[in-house]
Design an enzyme around this catalytic site. Sequence first.
Site, PDB file in Angstrom:
ATOM      1  N   ASP A   1     -28.031 -52.894   0.413  1.00 51.18           N
ATOM      2  CA  ASP A   1     -27.036 -52.702  -0.641  1.00 51.18           C
ATOM      3  C   ASP A   1     -26.957 -53.874  -1.616  1.00 51.18           C
ATOM      4  O   ASP A   1     -26.559 -53.702  -2.766  1.00 51.18           O
ATOM      5  CB  ASP A   1     -25.663 -52.417  -0.032  1.00 51.18           C
ATOM      6  CG  ASP A   1     -25.571 -51.012   0.555  1.00 51.18           C
ATOM      7  OD1 ASP A   1     -26.507 -50.213   0.361  1.00 51.18           O
ATOM      8  OD2 ASP A   1     -24.555 -50.713   1.212  1.00 51.18           O
TER       9      ASP A   1
ATOM     10  N   HIS B   1     -24.250 -44.981  -2.643  1.00 54.38           N
ATOM     11  CA  HIS B   1     -25.497 -44.304  -2.285  1.00 54.38           C
ATOM     12  C   HIS B   1     -25.571 -42.866  -2.801  1.00 54.38           C
ATOM     13  O   HIS B   1     -24.558 -42.223  -3.042  1.00 54.38           O
ATOM     14  CB  HIS B   1     -25.647 -44.250  -0.758  1.00 54.38           C
ATOM     15  CG  HIS B   1     -25.609 -45.586  -0.105  1.00 54.38           C
ATOM     16  ND1 HIS B   1     -25.086 -45.764   1.146  1.00 54.38           N
ATOM     17  CD2 HIS B   1     -26.026 -46.806  -0.507  1.00 54.38           C
ATOM     18  CE1 HIS B   1     -25.193 -47.041   1.496  1.00 54.38           C
ATOM     19  NE2 HIS B   1     -25.749 -47.691   0.500  1.00 54.38           N
TER      20      HIS B   1
ATOM     21  N   LYS C   1     -21.735 -34.038  -0.072  1.00 53.04           N
ATOM     22  CA  LYS C   1     -21.215 -34.660   1.145  1.00 53.04           C
ATOM     23  C   LYS C   1     -19.749 -34.280   1.333  1.00 53.04           C
ATOM     24  O   LYS C   1     -19.000 -34.167   0.360  1.00 53.04           O
ATOM     25  CB  LYS C   1     -21.318 -36.185   1.066  1.00 53.04           C
ATOM     26  CG  LYS C   1     -22.730 -36.706   1.017  1.00 53.04           C
ATOM     27  CD  LYS C   1     -22.767 -38.208   0.877  1.00 53.04           C
ATOM     28  CE  LYS C   1     -24.202 -38.707   0.794  1.00 53.04           C
ATOM     29  NZ  LYS C   1     -24.235 -40.161   0.568  1.00 53.04           N
TER      30      LYS C   1
ATOM     31  N   HIS D   1     -21.842 -42.388  -3.827  1.00 53.99           N
ATOM     32  CA  HIS D   1     -20.768 -42.428  -2.836  1.00 53.99           C
ATOM     33  C   HIS D   1     -20.760 -43.763  -2.107  1.00 53.99           C
ATOM     34  O   HIS D   1     -21.810 -44.326  -1.789  1.00 53.99           O
ATOM     35  CB  HIS D   1     -20.969 -41.305  -1.808  1.00 53.99           C
ATOM     36  CG  HIS D   1     -20.068 -41.434  -0.622  1.00 53.99           C
ATOM     37  ND1 HIS D   1     -20.543 -41.737   0.633  1.00 53.99           N
ATOM     38  CD2 HIS D   1     -18.726 -41.335  -0.509  1.00 53.99           C
ATOM     39  CE1 HIS D   1     -19.526 -41.798   1.474  1.00 53.99           C
ATOM     40  NE2 HIS D   1     -18.410 -41.571   0.807  1.00 53.99           N
TER      41      HIS D   1
ATOM     42  N   GLU E   1      -8.340 -27.316  11.269  1.00 54.71           N
ATOM     43  CA  GLU E   1      -9.642 -26.741  10.927  1.00 54.71           C
ATOM     44  C   GLU E   1     -10.229 -27.629   9.843  1.00 54.71           C
ATOM     45  O   GLU E   1      -9.747 -27.631   8.712  1.00 54.71           O
ATOM     46  CB  GLU E   1      -9.440 -25.313  10.407  1.00 54.71           C
ATOM     47  CG  GLU E   1     -10.709 -24.570  10.138  1.00 54.71           C
ATOM     48  CD  GLU E   1     -10.413 -23.141   9.689  1.00 54.71           C
ATOM     49  OE1 GLU E   1     -10.222 -22.942   8.467  1.00 54.71           O
ATOM     50  OE2 GLU E   1     -10.350 -22.259  10.555  1.00 54.71           O
TER      51      GLU E   1
END
Length: 188
Positions: free
Chosen positions: A164, A57, A67, A114, A23
């Site tokens: 980037d 980012h 996130k 991140h 899960e």
Amino acid sequence: MVISPVQLVRPQRFGDTRGWFTEVYSERAFTARGIACRFVQDNHSLSVHPFTLRGLHFQTPPHGQDKLVRCIRGRIFDVAVDVRKSSPTYGDWVGAELSAENGHQLFIPIGFAHGFVTLEPDCEVTYKCSDTYAPNADGGVRWDSAGIDWLMPAGTMPELSSKDTLLPRLADFDSPFVYDGCPLAPLA
């Protein structure tokens, strides 16, 4: 024990002769961990070459994104950097290896930059976001400006997007993120 705002999640796998079941997300289980956001968008990326680096980012307020990141093929080193103004851990980072084999996930809340680097070819990464993509809120800092050990062989230059390469250095970044009183702690 201090619970870090960035959390390494290790979903349990149940296996038998057919394979395994896990899960990967349950609102109830995540709320019990202190992760009480609502995810509204799923993203999926493929990085063909090893040492492809995506990041660092974030989306700025009012479109900040929590996130939940996982690697579903290959191996990556996933990183979160504290970019909350006035945080005692501003600029500190934590990272973890996420792989299809280990099934681990990294939860990265709003206020953290991140990024990840692929550690082998053909890596696929999926992640849930708590807000949809907003181009006007898209931001980041340079991958090499926060002192991160990216786990790349010495002398290796990562494969980067043109976007980037143009991001500001962390030292030149004026953060719009507010410190919430919860400092970054090592991953448990």
